[in-house]
Design an enzyme around this catalytic site. Structure first.
Site, PDB file in Angstrom:
ATOM      1  N   HIS A 138       7.880 -31.474 -53.649  1.00 27.00           N
ATOM      2  CA  HIS A 138       6.408 -31.718 -54.175  1.00 27.00           C
ATOM      3  C   HIS A 138       6.629 -31.702 -55.759  1.00 27.00           C
ATOM      4  O   HIS A 138       7.523 -31.092 -56.373  1.00 27.00           O
ATOM      5  CB  HIS A 138       6.046 -30.400 -53.521  1.00 27.00           C
ATOM      6  CG  HIS A 138       4.450 -30.384 -53.746  1.00 27.00           C
ATOM      7  ND1 HIS A 138       3.745 -29.897 -54.987  1.00 27.00           N
ATOM      8  CD2 HIS A 138       3.318 -30.590 -53.005  1.00 27.00           C
ATOM      9  CE1 HIS A 138       2.593 -29.959 -55.005  1.00 27.00           C
ATOM     10  NE2 HIS A 138       2.292 -30.437 -53.730  1.00 27.00           N
ATOM     11  N   ASP A 215      11.273 -23.629 -51.992  1.00 27.77           N
ATOM     12  CA  ASP A 215       9.891 -23.617 -51.733  1.00 27.77           C
ATOM     13  C   ASP A 215       9.413 -23.608 -50.409  1.00 27.77           C
ATOM     14  O   ASP A 215       9.479 -24.319 -49.694  1.00 27.77           O
ATOM     15  CB  ASP A 215       9.465 -24.932 -52.569  1.00 27.77           C
ATOM     16  CG  ASP A 215       8.063 -25.421 -52.300  1.00 27.77           C
ATOM     17  OD1 ASP A 215       7.308 -24.564 -51.862  1.00 27.77           O
ATOM     18  OD2 ASP A 215       7.610 -26.431 -52.951  1.00 27.77           O
ATOM     19  N   LYS A 241      -2.326 -21.602 -47.545  1.00 30.21           N
ATOM     20  CA  LYS A 241      -1.856 -22.457 -46.271  1.00 30.21           C
ATOM     21  C   LYS A 241      -1.394 -21.652 -45.276  1.00 30.21           C
ATOM     22  O   LYS A 241      -1.269 -21.977 -44.180  1.00 30.21           O
ATOM     23  CB  LYS A 241      -0.592 -23.511 -46.760  1.00 30.21           C
ATOM     24  CG  LYS A 241      -1.009 -24.295 -47.786  1.00 30.21           C
ATOM     25  CD  LYS A 241       0.287 -25.095 -48.440  1.00 30.21           C
ATOM     26  CE  LYS A 241       0.245 -25.656 -49.367  1.00 30.21           C
ATOM     27  NZ  LYS A 241      -0.620 -27.020 -49.669  1.00 30.21           N
ATOM     28  N   CYS A 379       1.359 -35.466 -53.866  1.00 26.38           N
ATOM     29  CA  CYS A 379       2.261 -34.862 -55.062  1.00 26.38           C
ATOM     30  C   CYS A 379       3.695 -35.114 -54.652  1.00 26.38           C
ATOM     31  O   CYS A 379       4.447 -33.994 -54.823  1.00 26.38           O
ATOM     32  CB  CYS A 379       1.738 -33.251 -54.983  1.00 26.38           C
ATOM     33  SG  CYS A 379       0.052 -33.157 -55.325  1.00 26.38           S
TER      34      CYS A 379
HETATM   35  N1  PLP Z   1       5.409 -27.041 -52.517  1.00 29.83           N
HETATM   36  C1  PLP Z   1       4.809 -27.777 -51.437  1.00 29.83           C
HETATM   37  C2  PLP Z   1       5.856 -28.400 -50.749  1.00 29.83           C
HETATM   38  C3  PLP Z   1       3.563 -27.915 -51.260  1.00 29.83           C
HETATM   39  O1  PLP Z   1       2.993 -28.494 -50.243  1.00 29.83           O
HETATM   40  C4  PLP Z   1       2.440 -27.291 -52.148  1.00 29.83           C
HETATM   41  C5  PLP Z   1       1.052 -27.514 -51.899  1.00 29.83           C
HETATM   42  O2  PLP Z   1       0.448 -28.621 -51.475  1.00 29.83           O
HETATM   43  C6  PLP Z   1       2.886 -26.775 -53.166  1.00 29.83           C
HETATM   44  C7  PLP Z   1       4.433 -26.829 -53.551  1.00 29.83           C
HETATM   45  C8  PLP Z   1       1.897 -26.363 -54.364  1.00 29.83           C
HETATM   46  O3  PLP Z   1       1.252 -24.922 -53.623  1.00 29.83           O
HETATM   47  P1  PLP Z   1       0.202 -24.376 -54.624  1.00 29.83           P
HETATM   48  O4  PLP Z   1      -0.937 -25.663 -55.079  1.00 29.83           O
HETATM   49  O5  PLP Z   1      -0.723 -23.622 -53.677  1.00 29.83           O
HETATM   50  O6  PLP Z   1       0.533 -23.786 -55.830  1.00 29.83           O
END
Ligand code: PLP
Length: 421
Positions: A138, A215, A241, A379
């Site tokens: 991401h 992550d 989430k 993203c």
């Molecule tokens: N990493 C992954 C794999 C994600 O799916 C997301 C959110 O969609 C994030 C990081 C970022 O999370 P946050 O926006 O809650 O900080």
């Protein structure tokens, strides 16, 4: 403030079939609403999860009954707020099998990764060093490293994946050259659903003296997590989430890292003593938690952890595997539909395209049928580039979804296909 929980769910470790999933679903008030005059089918849980009544009540209860700042006031409300806030840390720590003081509260995964980037990597990396990432990260696990690389002269290396969306472990091993100082890997891909073999990956990194960051954003809502067993150095997670409020999350880190890392933000609550000549910082995790935190959010997150624990994450995982199998099988029968990401070990995240249709048009037409799916690049621009597409549609399911909703989704896909022809 207490979890609902045990009244209708089976104890941990019982088979998924023994949980009354219809009653679990009834805990989520939002799932009763309609969209465009049709009952909502919420298939966007990878974006954000829905919240059970107990989480909503925990947030509401804090504001109604004991709204006060934490770690400062000695009055009753202040003590109640502090104890509920810190109890959330205890619950999350127990859920993850880690020590509470090694868990830094953050606003989410993004902030957790930035904390590692600025506090661990920035002071350490030098020109010639490398940060190793995978193709399926991401942006939250790419951009902070690019910013650090620009400032330190380090470079970014990428470990590739197979066409099915599986991490190529041989390529990863080959990329672990002596210049690599940090490896960043997602536990579960938010686009492909791929569950990465993080234990093995962290072992490979450890054997080569590479620090590993996982992550966990998409893993925590769907499966039991034992951070100690994974063997990483850092584990980043997000609360919204996993049935918790937005603006909550955490970074777990090995104690030696937390002790060696300088603070990222300065301010109140992260100090022991401040003089104009200099400051003595508080111990971790407080050293990294400057200012007034999202108190209501973390109290809600504590309730979310209780809620998930009452169902049992093994049950959640089994239920979602069932839903994934059903949805994948039905989707494979839809003419012109292509699923992107076919790893043998997947979470209930299904990216797809329909021949001749743009992902956004698909998502808009599905919305008119009451079905919420996400469309876009998720993203993950580098991953879209790998598959040669600008965007996909993504159906992401959670334990509170039903088989009947999958049937409605397939029906809606059929209608949409006809409209787009
Ligand atoms: N990493 C992954 C794999 C994600 O799916 C997301 C959110 O969609 C994030 C990081 C970022 O999370 P946050 O926006 O809650 O900080």
């Amino acid at each position: 403030m207490s979890a609902s929980g045990n009244r209708h769910v089976a104890p941990e470790a019982k088979a998924a079939a023994t949980v009354d999933w219809q009653r679990v679903r009834a805990d989520f008030p939002l799932l009763r609403r309609e969209v465009h005059g049709k009952p909502l089918v919420y298939f966007d849980s990878a974006n954000t999860g829905q919240k059970p009544e107990t989480v909503i009540a925990a947030v509401d209860g804090y504001y109604r009954q004991y709204n006060a700042n934490v770690s400062r006031a000695v009055h009753t409300l202040g003590e109640q707020a502090t104890s509920a806030y810190e109890a959330a840390r205890d619950r999350l720590a127990a859920h993850l099998h880690v020590r509470r003081d090694d868990l830094v509260f953050t606003s989410g995964t993004t902030m957790a990764i930035n904390l590692v980037a600025y506090s661990w990597a920035l002071p350490r990396l030098r020109p010639g060093d490398a940060i190793l990432l995978t193709r399926m990260e991401h942006h939250a696990n790419i951009v902070p490293w690019q910013l650090v690389a620009q400032r330190t002269g380090a470079s970014i290396k990428v470990a590739e994946i197979t066409a099915e969306g599986v991490l190529d472990l041989d390529a990863l091993r080959a990329a672990m050259t002596p210049d690599v100082k940090l490896l960043g890997v997602t536990h579960v891909s938010n686009v492909l659903g791929t569950v990465n073999p993080v234990r093995e990956v962290c072992r490979m990194a450890r054997e080569r003296g590479i620090v590993s960051l996982i992550d966990g954003s998409q893993a925590l809502p769907h499966r039991p997590i034992d951070i100690a067993a994974i063997g990483c150095d850092f584990y980043a997670l997000t609360g919204h989430k996993m049935c918790g409020p937005t603006g909550t999350g955490a970074l777990w880190a090995r104690r030696e890292h937390l002790q060696a890392m300088p603070p990222f933000f300065g301010g109140g609550e992260m100090i022991r003593e401040v003089r104009f000549e200099g400051t003595i910082f508080n111990d971790p995790p407080h050293k990294f938690e400057a200012g007034t935190p999202n108190i209501a959010g973390f109290i809600g997150l504590g309730a979310a952890v209780d809620y998930l624990d009452a169902i049992g994450m093994a049950n959640v995982e089994a239920r979602e595997a069932e839903l994934l199998a059903h949805a994948s099988e039905e989707m494979a029968r839809v003419e012109g539909l292509r699923i992107i990401g076919n790893a043998p070990h997947k979470a209930a995240v299904i990216s797809f395209l329909i021949e001749g249709a743009h992902a956004h048009d698909l998502a808009t037409l599905l919305d008119l049928e009451g079905v919420a799916v996400r469309s876009g690049h998720h993203c993950a621009h580098p991953l879209m580039a790998f598959y040669g597409v600008p965007a996909t549609c993504r159906a992401s399911l959670a334990f509170y979804n039903t088989h009947a909703e999958i049937e409605r989704f397939i029906e809606a896909l059929g209608k949409v296909r006809k409209l787009l022809r």
